[in-house]
Scaffold this active site. Structure first.
Site, PDB file in Angstrom:
ATOM      1  N   SER A  72       0.834  -1.398  -0.146  1.00 21.10           N
ATOM      2  CA  SER A  72      -0.137  -0.008   0.026  1.00 21.10           C
ATOM      3  C   SER A  72       0.843   1.193  -0.015  1.00 21.10           C
ATOM      4  O   SER A  72       1.711   1.580  -0.895  1.00 21.10           O
ATOM      5  CB  SER A  72      -0.879  -0.022   1.166  1.00 21.10           C
ATOM      6  OG  SER A  72      -1.901   0.821   1.069  1.00 21.10           O
ATOM      7  N   ASP A  81      -9.668  -2.824  -5.801  1.00 20.31           N
ATOM      8  CA  ASP A  81      -8.896  -1.836  -5.019  1.00 20.31           C
ATOM      9  C   ASP A  81      -8.971  -0.478  -5.796  1.00 20.31           C
ATOM     10  O   ASP A  81      -8.818  -0.207  -6.768  1.00 20.31           O
ATOM     11  CB  ASP A  81      -7.387  -2.429  -5.234  1.00 20.31           C
ATOM     12  CG  ASP A  81      -6.442  -2.028  -4.020  1.00 20.31           C
ATOM     13  OD1 ASP A  81      -6.226  -0.751  -4.082  1.00 20.31           O
ATOM     14  OD2 ASP A  81      -6.031  -2.603  -3.340  1.00 20.31           O
ATOM     15  N   HIS A 122      -8.574  -4.304  -1.175  1.00 20.23           N
ATOM     16  CA  HIS A 122      -7.313  -3.612  -0.802  1.00 20.23           C
ATOM     17  C   HIS A 122      -7.011  -4.506   0.596  1.00 20.23           C
ATOM     18  O   HIS A 122      -7.778  -4.432   1.655  1.00 20.23           O
ATOM     19  CB  HIS A 122      -7.561  -2.144  -0.249  1.00 20.23           C
ATOM     20  CG  HIS A 122      -6.014  -1.509  -0.026  1.00 20.23           C
ATOM     21  ND1 HIS A 122      -5.172  -1.512  -1.213  1.00 20.23           N
ATOM     22  CD2 HIS A 122      -5.619  -1.147   1.010  1.00 20.23           C
ATOM     23  CE1 HIS A 122      -4.311  -0.763  -0.452  1.00 20.23           C
ATOM     24  NE2 HIS A 122      -4.196  -0.559   0.760  1.00 20.23           N
TER      25      HIS A 122
END
Length: 344
Positions: free
Chosen positions: A184, A279, A309
């Protein structure tokens, strides 16, 4: 008064019902094997209060989590703050007996939207990665926004990579076989770190970008459709980037701020990018992978249908998530062995 209260109660119930139905429709897009009860309750970070609550919850979780064996390394390099890393070693020496030859290494950068996170929270993943790859994994601490805005985080990551290169002989590391990566926001910082390392002519063997946060414009302006409804959402992304950059994101005069803004990607290390099609970062990640390939950078792109995600951390035993993680590690293993990274 009673009538008004009744009407208000009915209105609240209707709104709640609509919200539940909307969430139910959003969850239908998630692959069945990745669905779980926790997805019904969004956990955004869109203001100082939500950030403070999230930090307290995570600090409590870290305090209560079982300790993972590691070594803390701190060094004053003249930078502020000092280099601060956790080192996770494989359970057995790579070459037992005699003097060990230099080995590869991984510098892994934790996620958290540039707002939360720590090496300690990444410890279970890092220890498992070290055991699987057979090389030491280093997780660096970096300063978080909004208390420490740009360029604090990328400066800290670059200082950590520099230190690994300087201390390579003492650490038993082959400078040519250092892989960098992250989840991320950590993936976004790793992507920027690869660019900065290239500018400084500092070798990086490969970059592993797991649903990386690459573009400060995502969540501003145009809607992102059904993506980002589960997990990290557009509102959280706006708050994370704005906290890091100190204002509504504008990076034209800020080098190494957002990886996707770099025009020339040639010369960057072989790359692995993995992301789910639900995502928020799906589009920016695919576009970055395509640009890397056009620039001649060997790039493997993995897109998982129905994945939101960070799903592989929520449901690690789901077959699709086992495959996702296995492909990531296989690519890293090839890079650490000196094999070419293939593009797909």
């Amino acid at each position: 008064m009673r009538t008004n209260s009744l009407i208000s109660g009915i209105g609240t119930a209707v709104l709640a019902g609509l919200a539940i139905e909307r969430r139910r429709r959003e969850l239908q897009a998630v692959a069945p094997e990745l669905r779980h009860g926790g997805l019904w309750v969004p956990t955004p970070i869109t203001n100082a209060v939500e950030l403070a609550v999230t930090r307290r919850i995570r600090a409590r979780q870290e305090h209560n989590a079982p300790a993972v064996p590691c070594v803390r390394l701190r060094a004053d390099t003249g930078a502020a703050p000092p280099v601060d890393l956790l080192r996770f070693d494989p359970p057995e020496p790579t070459q037992p007996g005699g003097e060990a030859a230099p080995t590869g290494a991984v510098l892994w950068i934790h996620g958290g939207g540039l707002l939360v996170g720590s090496p300690e929270r990444t410890a279970p993943f890092a220890a498992e990665l070290a055991a699987d790859l057979g090389v030491p994994v280093f997780c660096n601490r970096y300063r978080l926004a909004p208390e420490h805005p740009y360029p604090a985080a990328i400066d800290d990551c670059f200082t950590a990579l520099q230190w690994l290169h300087v201390q390579a002989d003492e650490l038993g590391i082959d400078r040519q076989r250092i892989v960098i990566g992250g989840h991320s926001a950590g993936g976004g910082l790793a992507a920027v770190l690869a660019q900065r390392a290239d500018d400084a002519e500092l070798p990086v063997a490969q970059q592993t970008l797991v649903y990386p946060m690459l573009d400060e414009r995502t969540g501003f302006g145009d809607q992102v459709g059904q993506r980002g409804r589960i997990g990290w959402d557009a509102a959280s992304n706006r708050y994370g980037w704005s906290s890091y950059l100190g204002h509504q994101p504008i990076v034209a005069d800020r080098p190494w701020a957002a990886a996707r803004r770099r025009k020339d990607l040639s010369g960057l290390p072989p790359t692995w990018i993995g992301v789910g099609d639900l995502d928020l970062f799906h589009d920016e990640d695919l576009e970055y992978a395509q640009r890397l390939r056009r620039a001649g950078v060997p790039t493997e792109l993995v897109v998982v249908p129905g994945m939101y995600h960070a799903a592989e951390r929520d449901v690690p035993d789901a077959p699709s998530m086992i495959d996702f993680t296995s492909r990531m590690r296989a690519n890293m293993r090839r890079a650490l062995s000196g094999s070419a990274t293939g593009g797909q």
